[in-house]
Motif scaffolding. Structure first.
Motif, PDB file in Angstrom:
ATOM      1  N   SER A 130       0.909  -1.114  -0.053  1.00  0.00           N
ATOM      2  CA  SER A 130       0.065  -0.038   0.024  1.00  0.00           C
ATOM      3  C   SER A 130       0.934   1.135  -0.014  1.00  0.00           C
ATOM      4  O   SER A 130       0.355   2.473  -0.515  1.00  0.00           O
ATOM      5  CB  SER A 130      -0.844  -0.027   1.219  1.00  0.00           C
ATOM      6  OG  SER A 130      -0.157   0.022   2.620  1.00  0.00           O
ATOM      7  N   THR A 131       2.004   1.136   0.631  1.00  0.00           N
ATOM      8  CA  THR A 131       2.826   2.513   0.634  1.00  0.00           C
ATOM      9  C   THR A 131       3.921   2.477  -0.462  1.00  0.00           C
ATOM     10  O   THR A 131       4.583   3.438  -0.710  1.00  0.00           O
ATOM     11  CB  THR A 131       3.720   2.551   1.983  1.00  0.00           C
ATOM     12  OG1 THR A 131       4.270   1.215   2.095  1.00  0.00           O
ATOM     13  CG2 THR A 131       2.541   2.648   3.172  1.00  0.00           C
ATOM     14  N   TYR A 132       4.234   1.329  -1.264  1.00  0.00           N
ATOM     15  CA  TYR A 132       5.129   1.352  -2.288  1.00  0.00           C
ATOM     16  C   TYR A 132       4.865   0.122  -3.221  1.00  0.00           C
ATOM     17  O   TYR A 132       4.651  -0.786  -2.958  1.00  0.00           O
ATOM     18  CB  TYR A 132       6.472   0.869  -1.821  1.00  0.00           C
ATOM     19  CG  TYR A 132       7.625   1.025  -2.620  1.00  0.00           C
ATOM     20  CD1 TYR A 132       8.259   2.052  -3.262  1.00  0.00           C
ATOM     21  CD2 TYR A 132       8.181  -0.078  -3.115  1.00  0.00           C
ATOM     22  CE1 TYR A 132       9.275   2.210  -4.195  1.00  0.00           C
ATOM     23  CE2 TYR A 132       9.111  -0.230  -4.057  1.00  0.00           C
ATOM     24  CZ  TYR A 132       9.673   0.932  -4.431  1.00  0.00           C
ATOM     25  OH  TYR A 132      10.930   0.976  -5.511  1.00  0.00           O
ATOM     26  N   CYS A 133       4.703   0.866  -4.651  1.00  0.00           N
ATOM     27  CA  CYS A 133       4.216  -0.365  -5.521  1.00  0.00           C
ATOM     28  C   CYS A 133       4.867   0.205  -6.833  1.00  0.00           C
ATOM     29  O   CYS A 133       4.663   1.448  -7.414  1.00  0.00           O
ATOM     30  CB  CYS A 133       2.856  -0.448  -5.780  1.00  0.00           C
ATOM     31  SG  CYS A 133       2.411  -1.767  -6.851  1.00  0.00           S
ATOM     32  N   LEU A 134       5.785  -0.446  -7.793  1.00  0.00           N
ATOM     33  CA  LEU A 134       6.214  -0.238  -8.955  1.00  0.00           C
ATOM     34  C   LEU A 134       5.074  -0.612 -10.027  1.00  0.00           C
ATOM     35  O   LEU A 134       5.152  -1.898 -10.292  1.00  0.00           O
ATOM     36  CB  LEU A 134       7.751  -0.586  -9.119  1.00  0.00           C
ATOM     37  CG  LEU A 134       8.735   0.015  -8.339  1.00  0.00           C
ATOM     38  CD1 LEU A 134      10.218  -0.546  -8.464  1.00  0.00           C
ATOM     39  CD2 LEU A 134       8.828   1.460  -8.389  1.00  0.00           C
ATOM     40  N   TYR A 135       4.409  -0.079 -10.595  1.00  0.00           N
ATOM     41  CA  TYR A 135       3.317  -0.423 -11.390  1.00  0.00           C
ATOM     42  C   TYR A 135       3.920  -0.956 -12.918  1.00  0.00           C
ATOM     43  O   TYR A 135       4.775  -0.353 -13.184  1.00  0.00           O
ATOM     44  CB  TYR A 135       2.307   0.541 -11.705  1.00  0.00           C
ATOM     45  CG  TYR A 135       1.369   0.919 -10.368  1.00  0.00           C
ATOM     46  CD1 TYR A 135       0.313  -0.106  -9.941  1.00  0.00           C
ATOM     47  CD2 TYR A 135       1.906   1.908  -9.347  1.00  0.00           C
ATOM     48  CE1 TYR A 135      -0.426   0.118  -8.850  1.00  0.00           C
ATOM     49  CE2 TYR A 135       1.090   2.067  -8.161  1.00  0.00           C
ATOM     50  CZ  TYR A 135      -0.136   1.309  -7.959  1.00  0.00           C
ATOM     51  OH  TYR A 135      -0.907   1.533  -6.912  1.00  0.00           O
TER      52      TYR A 135
END
Length: 221
Positions: A130-135
């Motif tokens: 939820s706080t970090y995601c490389l889409y």
């Protein structure tokens, strides 16, 4: 005598005629033939440019590749007006997807035929919190924001190099595209443009390979 609502009936008949016209204009498939299929189990690289093989997870793959392009020339195709091209691609280790920071991404993969690129996307093997995601863009063209591993057919494979001891760092996708085509020969190509400026070994950091290529020739009326 019953009064006829001519305007209503006329509208209904016009709508019906339009539906028939549209339906009659739709093409139908007359023939559909697999003209090329290669899972590399027979070590066949006939027609390839930059073709190379390696064994991984007891399977023979084409690759592995980094910032490279590979192609296969297929000749003497039967009469057709469409080709369906399907490539099973494995994405290894730390692909970062969409981020345009000039250091770790974006990490592009593309495919096409002859001199025409038909698909450009990104993949991400990053954990998504939820706080970090490389889409990533896949299964869409770049720049669409999808969560990592969207559209994958398998996600639980270990990495190849940098994360070779970790599960979930190779992801398998089946990329399929339908193209208009009628020439007797075709060259199908695939490639990647990867950024790993902060890695001492970019090839170990991010790579890709091919598990299968299939081309279907389709003739419609």
């Amino acid at each position: 005598m019953k009064k006829i609502n001519w305007s209503g009936e006329l509208r209904a008949w016009v709508l019906f005629a339009m539906m028939i016209s549209v339906t009659s204009c739709l093409p139908t498939v007359e023939t559909e033939q697999v003209v090329y299929s290669n899972n590399f189990s027979k070590l066949d690289l006939a027609g390839f440019e930059n073709g190379k093989l390696f064994v991984w997870q007891k399977d023979t793959l084409a690759g592995y590749y980094h910032n490279e392009e590979v192609s296969v020339a297929i000749q003497n195709l039967p009469a057709h007006n469409y080709l369906k091209i399907t490539v099973d691609v494995l994405v290894h280790d730390s692909w970062d997807g969409n981020p345009d920071d000039g250091i770790g991404g974006p990490d592009f993969w593309f495919m096409g035929f002859d001199n025409t690129e038909i698909f450009r996307t990104t993949f991400s093997n990053s954990p998504c919190e939820s706080t970090y995601c490389l889409y990533q863009s896949y299964p869409n063209d770049y720049f669409r924001q999808n969560v990592p591993k969207s559209g994958a057919v398998r996600t639980n494979l270990p990495g190849l190099c940098l994360f070779g001891a970790s599960q979930n760092y190779t992801t398998r996708y089946s990329v399929s595209k339908l193209i208009s085509h009628s020439n007797p020969n075709v060259k199908v190509f695939m490639g990647a443009e990867l950024l790993a400026a902060n890695s001492p070994d970019p090839v170990c950091d991010e790579s890709w390979s091919i598990a299968n290529i299939e081309v279907v020739a389709i003739q419609t009326n």
